[in-house]
Design an enzyme around this catalytic site. Structure first.
Site, PDB file in Angstrom:
ATOM      1  CB  CYS A 129       2.928   9.985   1.691  1.00  0.00           C
ATOM      2  SG  CYS A 129       1.343  10.800   1.700  1.00  0.00           S
ATOM      3  NE  ARG A 186      -1.048   2.526   2.934  1.00  0.00           N
ATOM      4  CZ  ARG A 186      -0.524   3.630   3.445  1.00  0.00           C
ATOM      5  NH1 ARG A 186      -0.458   4.738   2.729  1.00  0.00           N
ATOM      6  NH2 ARG A 186      -0.021   3.635   4.674  1.00  0.00           N
ATOM      7  CG  ASP A 187       3.252   4.264   3.049  1.00  0.00           C
ATOM      8  OD1 ASP A 187       3.177   5.168   2.204  1.00  0.00           O
ATOM      9  OD2 ASP A 187       3.571   4.468   4.234  1.00  0.00           O
ATOM     10  CG  HIS A 209       7.890   7.470   5.229  1.00  0.00           C
ATOM     11  ND1 HIS A 209       7.704   6.933   3.975  1.00  0.00           N
ATOM     12  CD2 HIS A 209       6.703   7.331   5.870  1.00  0.00           C
ATOM     13  CE1 HIS A 209       6.454   6.504   3.859  1.00  0.00           C
ATOM     14  NE2 HIS A 209       5.820   6.738   5.002  1.00  0.00           N
ATOM     15  CG  HIS A 235       4.088   4.600   9.118  1.00  0.00           C
ATOM     16  ND1 HIS A 235       3.360   3.621   8.475  1.00  0.00           N
ATOM     17  CD2 HIS A 235       4.440   5.482   8.153  1.00  0.00           C
ATOM     18  CE1 HIS A 235       3.277   3.906   7.190  1.00  0.00           C
ATOM     19  NE2 HIS A 235       3.929   5.035   6.969  1.00  0.00           N
TER      20      HIS A 235
HETATM   21  N1  COA Z   1     -13.582   5.486  -3.161  1.00  0.00           N
HETATM   22  C1  COA Z   1     -13.949   5.714  -4.436  1.00  0.00           C
HETATM   23  N2  COA Z   1     -14.480   6.865  -4.862  1.00  0.00           N
HETATM   24  C2  COA Z   1     -14.656   7.838  -3.935  1.00  0.00           C
HETATM   25  C3  COA Z   1     -14.285   7.659  -2.592  1.00  0.00           C
HETATM   26  C4  COA Z   1     -13.724   6.418  -2.196  1.00  0.00           C
HETATM   27  N3  COA Z   1     -13.347   6.158  -0.962  1.00  0.00           N
HETATM   28  N4  COA Z   1     -14.579   8.775  -1.919  1.00  0.00           N
HETATM   29  C5  COA Z   1     -15.125   9.633  -2.801  1.00  0.00           C
HETATM   30  N5  COA Z   1     -15.178   9.070  -4.017  1.00  0.00           N
HETATM   31  C6  COA Z   1     -15.710   9.633  -5.246  1.00  0.00           C
HETATM   32  C7  COA Z   1     -17.126  10.175  -5.039  1.00  0.00           C
HETATM   33  O1  COA Z   1     -18.064   9.150  -5.191  1.00  0.00           O
HETATM   34  C8  COA Z   1     -17.214  11.216  -6.125  1.00  0.00           C
HETATM   35  O2  COA Z   1     -17.440  10.566  -7.349  1.00  0.00           O
HETATM   36  P1  COA Z   1     -18.302  11.253  -8.519  1.00  0.00           P
HETATM   37  O3  COA Z   1     -17.540  12.489  -8.901  1.00  0.00           O
HETATM   38  O4  COA Z   1     -18.326  10.194  -9.573  1.00  0.00           O
HETATM   39  O5  COA Z   1     -19.635  11.536  -7.898  1.00  0.00           O
HETATM   40  C9  COA Z   1     -15.801  11.785  -6.160  1.00  0.00           C
HETATM   41  O6  COA Z   1     -14.946  10.778  -5.589  1.00  0.00           O
HETATM   42  C10 COA Z   1     -15.645  13.061  -5.357  1.00  0.00           C
HETATM   43  O7  COA Z   1     -16.143  12.850  -4.052  1.00  0.00           O
HETATM   44  P2  COA Z   1     -15.681  13.769  -2.820  1.00  0.00           P
HETATM   45  O8  COA Z   1     -16.343  13.262  -1.584  1.00  0.00           O
HETATM   46  O9  COA Z   1     -15.876  15.213  -3.199  1.00  0.00           O
HETATM   47  O10 COA Z   1     -14.145  13.415  -2.683  1.00  0.00           O
HETATM   48  P3  COA Z   1     -12.870  14.366  -2.890  1.00  0.00           P
HETATM   49  O11 COA Z   1     -12.630  14.598  -4.307  1.00  0.00           O
HETATM   50  O12 COA Z   1     -12.960  15.521  -1.963  1.00  0.00           O
HETATM   51  O13 COA Z   1     -11.718  13.372  -2.395  1.00  0.00           O
HETATM   52  C11 COA Z   1     -10.906  11.662  -0.926  1.00  0.00           C
HETATM   53  C12 COA Z   1     -11.642  12.984  -1.031  1.00  0.00           C
HETATM   54  C13 COA Z   1     -10.590  11.426   0.535  1.00  0.00           C
HETATM   55  C14 COA Z   1     -11.809  10.560  -1.457  1.00  0.00           C
HETATM   56  C15 COA Z   1      -9.614  11.732  -1.797  1.00  0.00           C
HETATM   57  O14 COA Z   1      -8.904  12.904  -1.499  1.00  0.00           O
HETATM   58  C16 COA Z   1      -8.709  10.548  -1.562  1.00  0.00           C
HETATM   59  O15 COA Z   1      -9.027   9.437  -1.971  1.00  0.00           O
HETATM   60  N6  COA Z   1      -7.536  10.756  -0.905  1.00  0.00           N
HETATM   61  C17 COA Z   1      -6.629   9.694  -0.586  1.00  0.00           C
HETATM   62  C18 COA Z   1      -5.238  10.217  -0.438  1.00  0.00           C
HETATM   63  C19 COA Z   1      -4.281   9.109  -0.043  1.00  0.00           C
HETATM   64  O16 COA Z   1      -4.558   7.940  -0.165  1.00  0.00           O
HETATM   65  N7  COA Z   1      -3.117   9.515   0.433  1.00  0.00           N
HETATM   66  C20 COA Z   1      -2.110   8.594   0.841  1.00  0.00           C
HETATM   67  C21 COA Z   1      -2.305   8.063   2.205  1.00  0.00           C
HETATM   68  S1  COA Z   1      -1.354   8.958   3.399  1.00  0.00           S
HETATM   69 ZN    ZN Z   2       3.772   6.181   5.208  1.00  0.00          ZN
END
Ligand code: COA
Ligand code: ZN
Length: 309
Positions: free
Chosen positions: A240, A15-16, A209, A207
């Site tokens: 990340c 994952r990471d 890095h 954790h």
């Molecule tokens: N899985 C799949 N799709 C998702 C989702 C999820 N967990 N959460 C939101 N979405 C989709 C929504 O359904 C929406 O889809 P649509 O446009 O087709 O209707 C779209 O994403 C936007 O939804 P929204 O709630 O506005 O999300 P956002 O764009 O503000 O994004 C996160 C928020 C949290 C989902 C996004 O920033 C993210 O996935 N971040 C992860 C970052 C990460 O993994 N970092 C590394 C770890 S440290």
């Molecule tokens: Zn990490």
């Protein structure tokens, strides 16, 4: 030196590690990596994230990966979940342990998940209720727990407040993330000693890095302060995506090798783990920072290759 007899390793490379790769690693190769890791004696592997696929395209295959994975009994395969939609997807895919994540820095959380810290925590309460009622275990990451390149030093009390929130939700283990490699052994000693009374030694993970080469020194400081659980990534894969300067976690095989030499048990077969690191390097097609892939483990007989006698 005051040290534990055993240490638990949480492998987070799939994952990471893979989320920070520039390219998409094919699902078959991810599955092969996780299945090989499952044969090393590791008991916990974080396999993917149920985040928005457009945000982290490297892990867009999380459903397929989780449903196709041949699970080995006795191993916990967990996945990251940012919001309720992520929980629903993870449950559909048969995930038994989720990892929630929120940054101790407002700016970092905003960039990472487009929410304030308070909004993330509010969302987690609803997730936690559903997870608890379905018997799904929860771990909670505190991202940028030591420092953040946008906000600088993160106050330990901010971390403690998030840890307290997690505990209240029924999170069984908190992992303190040095996402940008800004921690040093003194900071680690202080934060571990502050958090151990809150979570206990079975509920506190670290954790690190290795962005600035302090990863193993920080792990040693955490061990001496009483921590028993460490996240690492095979070969030192990853980082990340926010910020892009972030590099991989400490390499699992390097930490395990060091622990074994210090007389600390991990239950892991180091030679098999080193083979996994070499496999990880072969699938991402670039050098990885782990040391033991090249150096091999120490052979005290002085001749020949350890693991081949
Ligand atoms: N899985 C799949 N799709 C998702 C989702 C999820 N967990 N959460 C939101 N979405 C989709 C929504 O359904 C929406 O889809 P649509 O446009 O087709 O209707 C779209 O994403 C936007 O939804 P929204 O709630 O506005 O999300 P956002 O764009 O503000 O994004 C996160 C928020 C949290 C989902 C996004 O920033 C993210 O996935 N971040 C992860 C970052 C990460 O993994 N970092 C590394 C770890 S440290
Ligand atoms: Zn990490």
């Amino acid at each position: 030196m005051s040290l534990p007899e055993t240490v638990t390793i949480v492998e987070v490379g799939p994952r990471d590690g893979l989320q920070g790769e520039p390219g998409f690693v094919p699902t078959n190769e991810k599955l092969e990596l996780i299945e090989r890791l499952s044969e090393t004696g590791l008991k916990r592997i974080e396999i993917t994230s149920f985040v928005r696929p457009r945000t982290i395209p490297q892990l867009k295959d999380s459903e397929e990966l989780a449903t196709r994975l041949r699970r080995k009994p006795g191993i916990i395969y967990s996945a990251l979940v940012p919001n309720f939609k992520g929980l629903e997807r993870a449950m559909q895919a048969g995930i038994g342990e989720i990892a929630l994540f929120v940054s101790a820095s407002e700016t970092h959380n905003q960039k990472n998940v487009r929410m304030s810290v308070g909004e993330s925590l509010n969302g987690f309460r609803r997730i936690a209720e559903a997870a608890v009622s379905h018997g799904i275990r929860m771990r909670g990451y505190v991202v940028t727990a030591f420092g953040c390149e946008y906000e600088g030093r993160v106050p330990p009390d901010k971390v403690e407040a998030i840890v307290g929130e997690y505990r209240g939700m029924g999170v069984h283990e908190v992992s303190l993330g040095d996402t940008t490699g800004m921690a040093n052994p003194v900071m680690v000693d202080e934060l571990v000693r502050q958090m151990l009374p809150v979570m206990g030694e079975t509920g506190l993970a670290l954790h690190f890095h290795d962005t600035r080469g302090t990863g193993l020194a920080n792990a040693l400081a955490a061990l001496q302060a009483g921590a028993h659980i460490f996240d690492c990534s095979v070969g030192g894969l990853g980082g990340c995506p926010y910020p892009s300067i972030s590099t991989g976690n400490i390499a699992t095989e390097d930490l395990v090798g060091m622990l074994h030499e210090m007389g600390i048990e991990t239950g892991i077969d180091l030679d098999r783990l080193i083979d996994c690191a070499r496999y990880a390097k072969s699938i991402i097609k670039r050098d990885l920072p782990g040391h033991l892939m090249d150096a091999g483990r120490i052979c005290w007989k002085g001749m020949g290759q350890c693991g081949q006698e």
